[in-house]
Design an enzyme around this catalytic site. Structure first.
Site, PDB file in Angstrom:
ATOM      1  N   TYR A  29       5.549   3.045  -4.356  1.00  0.00           N
ATOM      2  CA  TYR A  29       6.099   2.561  -3.511  1.00  0.00           C
ATOM      3  C   TYR A  29       6.843   1.642  -3.310  1.00  0.00           C
ATOM      4  O   TYR A  29       5.647   0.839  -2.948  1.00  0.00           O
ATOM      5  CB  TYR A  29       6.591   3.362  -2.195  1.00  0.00           C
ATOM      6  N   ASP A  59       1.027  -4.821  -4.320  1.00  0.00           N
ATOM      7  CA  ASP A  59       2.379  -4.656  -3.014  1.00  0.00           C
ATOM      8  C   ASP A  59       1.190  -4.640  -1.523  1.00  0.00           C
ATOM      9  O   ASP A  59       0.774  -3.427  -1.847  1.00  0.00           O
ATOM     10  CB  ASP A  59       3.377  -3.816  -3.562  1.00  0.00           C
ATOM     11  N   LYS A 104       6.401  -5.197   6.845  1.00  0.00           N
ATOM     12  CA  LYS A 104       5.958  -4.635   8.517  1.00  0.00           C
ATOM     13  C   LYS A 104       4.537  -5.787   8.815  1.00  0.00           C
ATOM     14  O   LYS A 104       5.861  -6.373   9.724  1.00  0.00           O
ATOM     15  CB  LYS A 104       4.985  -3.386   7.602  1.00  0.00           C
TER      16      LYS A 104
HETATM   17  C1  LIG Z   1       7.514  -0.473   2.727  1.00  0.00           C
HETATM   18  C2  LIG Z   1       7.066  -0.328   1.696  1.00  0.00           C
HETATM   19  C3  LIG Z   1       7.834  -1.727   0.861  1.00  0.00           C
HETATM   20  C4  LIG Z   1       9.736  -1.904   1.782  1.00  0.00           C
HETATM   21  O1  LIG Z   1      10.065  -2.579   2.147  1.00  0.00           O
HETATM   22  P1  LIG Z   1      11.072  -2.238   3.403  1.00  0.00           P
HETATM   23  O2  LIG Z   1      10.751  -3.430   4.464  1.00  0.00           O
HETATM   24  O3  LIG Z   1      11.084  -1.063   3.869  1.00  0.00           O
HETATM   25  O4  LIG Z   1      12.542  -2.610   2.454  1.00  0.00           O
HETATM   26  C5  LIG Z   1       7.129  -2.129  -0.186  1.00  0.00           C
HETATM   27  N1  LIG Z   1       6.432  -1.884  -0.519  1.00  0.00           N
HETATM   28  C6  LIG Z   1       5.521  -0.793   0.051  1.00  0.00           C
HETATM   29  C7  LIG Z   1       4.084  -0.856  -0.173  1.00  0.00           C
HETATM   30  C8  LIG Z   1       6.131  -0.575   1.593  1.00  0.00           C
HETATM   31  O5  LIG Z   1       4.281   0.155   2.029  1.00  0.00           O
END
Ligand SMILES: *Cc1c(COP(=O)(O)O)cnc(C)c1O
Length: 444
Positions: free
Chosen positions: A155, A250, A278
């Site tokens: 994701y 990511d 995060k």
């Molecule tokens: C949570 C997450 C996102 C999106 O971040 P948001 O702050 O919710 O927009 C993108 N990539 C990864 C790996 C994530 O865990």
């Protein structure tokens, strides 16, 4: 003919949460501002949270829970950490946003860049989605190519190019995983399975000189915990280098979670671009992307790739990030988190070893995931048995009744924070094990 009515007994008073949810449904789609919060995959009413301190959260009915969702990862020090709270209060007293640079942005950048040698320059944004969306644009701008390759089961936020899931076949343009995403976007996103070298090789053959970047969660933690072999990540590094394609890690979850330098540091693999989110914001909205000076020279106003934000580098959010990341630099911080996590898992496994239903914990550092499976490994999304989620649903309900809060979906991982005490871990292990033991095997 007999009618069986299944009543899920709730011993806990949820009147206030139920009333709040009822109202919320008249204000927000599904009553929430982010879909998974709606409890659709576990059933029941979402709990409205009133406050948190350390590892504990309290809901609107004053029920108390030991929290392993931790806001989906950001709260590595637990809730309302004194250092973070004080930094926020002191900073906001002097104003909350200026739309002009502040010293706090330098401070957070220096804190990150002086320890992290995988990137040389960074740009702050306000969410993980924004970080990834910008990083993809950067990869396209830098390489002059349009296509991106992503993995099923990772994701990367909700930007258009990334709301794409695999079609059928080894290498596919995906199907949109959301209404409203134009076909034209989907045609630029190639989707392959995790841990599948043949698929990656085939994609590079079919789209020679067209792939701007390969994006992966180096520790895929948004669809179960699909731990990849280090060799697979090295393979990606090599094939990207050979094809002049950028490798994008990511690290919105893994950054500052596995260790201060995230998965890049943990595996000693240097990607070309890294995204953060995060943990970086200490519980306030911050995201970031970083790369070498050369790649970052593409970003406006130095270069031609436009990206901006009214609240980017927001001083209050920067202060929270500085306070949290400074605490993560304490010697032994990450070792202790990993120790607590394996303590918890080992204890649950021991206590629940007579379970009728097979289960397995996957974990790395302070991230853990329970899967109801006999398999020794689960490394791609297709290996997850969707039927097994009914066990999670039962377990989740049981754990809530017993004061343990997990993210409300069996595809979500749990997080242990610095604030979790061994006493709380013991309490959790007993509840967890009893929850597992209470599961009845359901024949498919
Ligand atoms: C949570 C997450 C996102 C999106 O971040 P948001 O702050 O919710 O927009 C993108 N990539 C990864 C790996 C994530 O865990």
């Amino acid at each position: 003919m007999q009618l069986f009515i299944i009543i899920i007994k709730s011993y806990m008073n949820r009147n206030n949460s139920e009333a709040l949810f009822f109202k919320a449904k008249s204000y927000f789609p599904g009553g929430v501002n982010s879909p998974v919060r709606a409890f659709r995959s576990v059933g029941g009413t979402p709990l409205f949270i009133k406050k948190g301190k350390g590892a504990i959260i309290w809901d609107a009915d004053d029920n108390e829970f030991i929290d392993y969702c931790c806001s989906w990862g950001p709260l590595i020090l637990g809730h309302a950490n004194d250092g973070v709270v004080n930094a926020v209060i002191e900073t906001v007293k002097n104003g909350s946003s200026f739309g002009a640079p502040t010293a706090l942005e330098n401070e957070l950048a220096e804190l990150i860049l002086s320890f992290n040698h995988f990137i040389e320059k960074i740009r702050f944004v306000s969410s993980g989605t924004e970080a990834v969306m910008s990083a993809i644009r950067l990869a396209r701008a830098y390489t002059g190519r349009n296509k991106i390759l992503k993995f099923e089961g990772c994701y990367h936020g909700h930007s258009d190019s990334l709301l794409v899931k695999a079609g059928s076949g080894l290498v596919t343009f995906g199907n949109t995983s959301s209404a409203g995403v134009p076909e034209a976007f989907v045609n630029e996103t190639i989707v392959v399975d995790l841990n599948n070298r043949a698929a990656v090789i085939e994609a590079f053959e079919r789209f020679k000189n067209e792939i701007a970047c390969v994006i992966i969660e180096p520790v895929p933690a948004n669809n179960g915990l699909l731990l990849q072999d280090k060799d697979f990540l090295i393979f990606l590094r090599d094939i990207c280098t050979e094809n002049k394609t950028l490798l994008l890690f990511d690290e919105v979850i893994s950054g500052f979670r596995l260790c201060f330098c995230g998965a890049a540091g943990y595996y000693s693999i240097k990607p070309d671009i890294i995204t953060y989110g995060k943990i970086i914001g200490g519980g306030l909205p911050v995201g970031a992307y970083g790369a070498s000076k050369e790649i970052m020279a593409t970003v406006s106003p130095d270069g031609p790739m436009y990206q901006a934000g009214t609240l980017s580098g927001n001083p209050v959010a920067m202060a929270a990030g500085i306070a949290q990341l400074s605490a993560c630099l304490k010697p032994g911080f990450y070792d202790e988190l990993a120790l607590k996590t394996s303590y918890l898992i080992d204890k649950i496994k021991t206590l629940a070893n007579e379970s009728k239903v097979s289960f397995k914990f996957f974990s790395i550092g302070s991230i853990f995931w329970i899967a109801f499976t006999d398999a020794a490994t689960i490394q791609s999304a297709s290996e997850i048995d969707a039927n097994s989620m009914r066990y999670f649903r039962q377990l989740h309900t049981y754990l809530l009744e017993h004061g343990i809060y997990l993210g409300p979906s069996g595809y979500e991982v749990g997080f242990v924070s610095e604030a979790h005490s061994y006493e709380q871990l013991d309490k959790t292990a007993f509840a967890f094990a009893n929850g597992i033991l209470s599961l009845n095997k359901i024949e498919n």
